[in-house]
Design a protein around this motif. Structure first.
Motif, PDB file in Angstrom:
ATOM      1  N   GLY A 290       0.812  -1.201   0.000  1.00  0.00           N
ATOM      2  CA  GLY A 290       0.000   0.000   0.000  1.00  0.00           C
ATOM      3  C   GLY A 290       0.852   1.260   0.000  1.00  0.00           C
ATOM      4  N   ALA A 291       0.398   2.285  -0.716  1.00  0.00           N
ATOM      5  CA  ALA A 291       1.084   3.578  -0.690  1.00  0.00           C
ATOM      6  C   ALA A 291       0.770   4.298   0.618  1.00  0.00           C
ATOM      7  N   GLY A 292       1.623   5.240   0.980  1.00  0.00           N
ATOM      8  CA  GLY A 292       1.283   6.069   2.124  1.00  0.00           C
ATOM      9  C   GLY A 292      -0.012   6.816   1.853  1.00  0.00           C
ATOM     10  N   ILE A 293      -0.064   7.512   0.720  1.00  0.00           N
ATOM     11  CA  ILE A 293      -1.290   8.155   0.244  1.00  0.00           C
ATOM     12  C   ILE A 293      -1.480   7.718  -1.206  1.00  0.00           C
ATOM     13  N   GLY A 294      -2.562   7.014  -1.502  1.00  0.00           N
ATOM     14  CA  GLY A 294      -2.795   6.565  -2.870  1.00  0.00           C
ATOM     15  C   GLY A 294      -3.411   5.183  -2.927  1.00  0.00           C
ATOM     16  N   GLY A 295      -2.829   4.354  -3.780  1.00  0.00           N
ATOM     17  CA  GLY A 295      -3.390   3.031  -4.003  1.00  0.00           C
ATOM     18  C   GLY A 295      -3.002   2.025  -2.945  1.00  0.00           C
ATOM     19  N   GLY A 296      -3.903   1.055  -2.727  1.00  0.00           N
ATOM     20  CA  GLY A 296      -3.554  -0.091  -1.910  1.00  0.00           C
ATOM     21  C   GLY A 296      -2.665  -1.022  -2.706  1.00  0.00           C
ATOM     22  N   PHE A 297      -2.466  -2.238  -2.243  1.00  0.00           N
ATOM     23  CA  PHE A 297      -1.645  -3.218  -2.955  1.00  0.00           C
ATOM     24  C   PHE A 297      -2.019  -3.221  -4.435  1.00  0.00           C
TER      25      PHE A 297
END
Length: 799
Positions: A290-297
């Protein structure tokens, strides 16, 4: 009878009045406080207020004021839950006052919301969801309402001032708080498992949101801290105040299927995340892809806007700090697009997880020609931004290509624009024989096979930018094995370096800048320093460029310093052992030009530049180009405006050429039968401009024998120590006669040149007369006459 009749009437009236009062009390609306220990609560917001149901004691009771939920004992969690639903065009306003709910054993959310719900935070509130559910839940499948979390009031109900909110955010004390933790698969705040969540707004308070993690051995798809549950998107999330700490769900040792800190859950993306407010503080941490802010896996990210506040975003393994999620199972990773950062007081720190970009794409790729995450349309116009890639990923740009059965393609970067702010972009350094990523540009594959991503359409027009590429990747440009195109710098202060093998600005190892159809690097203004890695140009090719087309470089203004790496790389142009020469154009046509190019070897500092002429520089603006081999300044080319001349005369070795004339040297001595040659050099350091003139032979002067003199005679009172018209004692004769040759140059006007060269000290008349001998004879005669006059006077006085 009348008296009795009146008494009876009064009794009837009193009874009727009492019954009316009782009836009125039974149906009146009131603002109530509801305690969690008394049973689960259901709230339905209608046009005329909230209707409450709790346990068996309250059934659909109208609450006209703001509804307050609390605990009798906030230290002990209740297993009862809350459902808040707002009918269409209605809003449920509810205050959480030191609520403590633990629904982990119930299979429900601690608080489930539907429709438009606004929560005011008083005191410290804790919500823990059950398996598959969020702590504070809002699912898109139950409506498109908005969940608002705020802290606008003090515990006594009075409104907080903006100054008070700012002080509470800075100190971390006094604000209402909410800690929301999801069950396995659920978000902290947002969606349940397999549910997306959107339209979440946080305007204040101290918020901690943690998605449920997989603590067992079974398969769990994790959700975001704030956003979607596992397999759920997180969209339209706005944070405009307060302190927010959001952490995605984490997998176990068998299944690494994590979620974003803010955004999407497992395999889902995020869209329209907005962070604003100068006093806002956000910390977002992704887990397991996962991104810190953005998309999951493996999830994508689009339209992330940060215009204020302090934001610290860290990706989970393979995930970007801000951008796409990563994929650790050799499939496509999440890309990132439309990321905007602005605001003078904004401070963003974005750090990729293992193999992830700081801002940009996640890591992945391999199966079915899948690639790592790309980055596009990233715009920075203000603030302080620190973006750090991990492994082989870019600081700002593409993610690492990660696979073990095939050579994975790394992520590329396109349409990156920086117009202001203070930006630091550091590519992943790589490991041992594995290359790193570009500072700004493409990532690199994790197998060391030079299958990097390109950097294209990168524009810098302002701000301060420091970009550092990892091993074999450019500071600004391509990853290892990849080139770049359309990199344009028109302003700002830019420093770009590669640790090894790649250009400071340009191609990664094995590659160059530009293609047959597009420009490579164009600099029209600004202050630029570019340092190539070993074997690579400062601006241009990486080491061993095998491309069919050499780099295409145009510099038409600005202050540019380009240092080639160790070996025979040019400062501007070719790297070491390139297959084709770079095409370099340098001219002062868009702004003042000041270029310094350094090669560490014995070849050209600028490819094709050793034949550069003054005319090529043009004369629209002041222009100068300096050439170095190591510390040896071996050439300088400048134009007329650089030395204050409107003309840019061709360098024809004439006195009228556009140079400032300084030192001179004798190229050929004059003899009685042949004129000498005097060369005048340009005063600009390193410039090879000169012109020559002839001068005539001048015979040496005859030596003068001094006349004998008597011993000094004691001074006689009233007499002078010197004879009028003679030099004062201690004054050299040549100083007293310096004006004897009209137009003679001073010693400072002529400089001594290389050993053995004769320096000319005067502009000599072009004639055959021995003027020096004539002048010497005249001076000797005057000295003898003066001496005779003095002796004659002394003789008379003695007599």
């Amino acid at each position: 009878m009348r008296v009795k009749s009146n008494k009876l009437a009064l009794r009837v009236l009193s009874t009727a009045t009492f019954l009316a009062m009782v009836s009125s009390c039974a149906t009146a609306a009131f603002a109530g406080t509801y305690y969690m220990e008394d049973g689960s609560i259901s709230i339905v917001a209608k046009t005329d207020g909230n209707y409450i149901t709790q346990g068996t004691t309250i059934n659909d009771q109208k609450d006209a004021g703001e509804t307050v939920i609390t605990n009798h004992d906030s230290e002990t969690a209740s297993k009862n839950t809350v459902t808040i639903k707002a009918e269409e065009d209605c809003t449920a306003n509810v205050t959480l006052d030191n609520v403590n709910i633990d629904a982990s054993d119930t299979g429900k959310a601690a608080i489930h919301t539907e429709g438009n719900v606004t929560l005011e935070l008083d005191g410290d509130n804790t919500l823990t969801g059950g398996t598959g559910h969020a702590g504070l839940e809002k699912n898109d499948n139950t409506g498109n309402g908005t969940l608002i979390i705020k802290d606008d009031k003090n515990d006594d109900g009075t409104e907080k001032t903006e100054e008070q909110k700012k002080a509470e955010t800075e100190s971390g004390k006094g604000a209402g708080s909410l800690t929301a933790t999801g069950g396995a698969g659920g978000a902290g705040i947002g969606g349940a498992s397999s549910r997306s969540s959107s339209n979440i707004t946080i305007t204040g308070g101290n918020i901690t949101a943690t998605a449920g993690s997989n603590s067992g051995t079974r398969l769990v798809y994790c959700g975001a801290g704030i956003g979607g549950g596992g397999f759920g998107e997180g969209n339209n999330i706005t944070i405009s105040g307060g302190t927010v700490n959001a952490t995605g769900g984490e997998g176990n040792g068998f299944y690494h299927y994590g979620g974003a800190g803010i955004g999407g859950g497992y395999q889902r993306g995020a869209n329209d995340i907005i962070i604003s407010g100068n006093d806002t503080k956000v910390t977002a941490t992704g887990k397991d892809g996962g991104a810190g802010i953005g998309g999951g896996f493996a999830g994508t990210a689009t339209d992330i806007t940060i215009s204020g506040g302090t934001v610290d975003a860290t990706g989970g393994s393979h995930g970007a700090g801000i951008g796409g999620g990563g994929n650790s199972y050799q499939s496509a990773a999440g890309s990132a697009s439309n990321i905007t950062i602005s605001g003078d007081k904004t401070h963003v720190t974005a750090t990729g997880g293992l193999w992830g970009a700081g801002i940009g794409g996640g890591a992945g790729g391999g199966v079915k020609n899948s690639t790592a995450g790309n980055a596009s349309n990233i715009t920075i116009s203000g603030g302080t931004v620190i973006a750090t890639g991990n492994g082989s990923a870019a600081g700002i740009g593409g993610g690492s290509g990660v696979a073990f059965v095939r050579v994975p393609k790394a992520g590329s970067a396109t349409n990156i624009t920086i117009s202001g702010g203070n930006v630091t972009a550091i590519g992943g350094k790589g490991f041992d024989s594995i290359s790193g990523g570009a500072g700004i540009g493409g990532g690199t594959d994790s197998l060391g096979q030079s299958n990097g991503g390109a950097g294209s359409n990168i524009t810098i027009s302002g701000g301060t930018v420091n970009a550092v590429g990892g091993r074999n990747s450019a500071g600004i440009g391509g990853g290892d094995g990849a080139g770049c195109s359309d990199i344009t710098i028109s302003g700002g202060t830019v420093t770009a370096s590669s640790e090894d093998g790649a250009a400071g600005i340009g191609g990664g190892r094995w590659a160059g800048a530009g293609t047959a159809d597009s420009a490579g690097v164009t600099i029209t203004n600004g202050t630029v320093t570019a340092n190539g890695g070993a074997g690579a140009a400062g601006i241009g090719d990486g080491a061993n460029n095998v491309s069919e087309v050499g780099s295409v470089i145009s510099i038409t203004g600005g202050t540019v310093t380009a240092n080639g790496g160790a070996g025979e790389a040019a400062g501007i142009g070719n790297g070491e052992n390139d297959a084709n020469d770079a095409a370099v154009n340098i001219s002062a046509t868009t702004a003042r030009l000041d270029v310094t190019a350094v090669t560490q070897g014995s070849d050209e500092a600028i490819t094709g530049g050793d034949d550069m002429t003054m005319a090529e520089l043009n004369n629209q603006f002041s222009g100068v180009v300096r050439f170095f081999r190591g510390t040896n300044h071996y050439n300088t080319v400048h134009n007329g405006k650089y030395v204050g001349m409107d003309d840019n005369n061709a360098d024809e070795h004439l006195e009228t050429d556009a140079h400032i004339w300084g030192s001179t040297e004798i190229i050929r001595q004059a003899t009685p039968t042949e004129q000498g040659i005097l060369r005048h050099h340009c005063a600009v350091d390193g410039c090879k401009g000169y012109y020559e003139e002839f001068f005539d032979y001048v015979a040496p002067a005859e030596p003068v024998t001094p006349a004998p003199t008597d011993p000094d005679t004691p001074d006689v009172p009233g007499t002078s120590d010197s004879t009028p018209g003679t030099p004062a004692q201690g004054t050299p004769a040549d100083a007293a006669t310096a004006d004897a040759v009209p137009g003679a140059a001073t010693a400072e006007e002529v400089s001594v040149t290389p050993s053995g060269a004769q320096t000319v000290t005067a502009a000599l008349p072009k004639t055959g007369v021995n003027w020096l001998a004539a002048v010497g004879s005249a001076i000797s005669g005057m000295v003898l006459l003066a001496a005779g006059y003095v002796l004659d006077r002394k003789s008379r006085r003695q007599n």
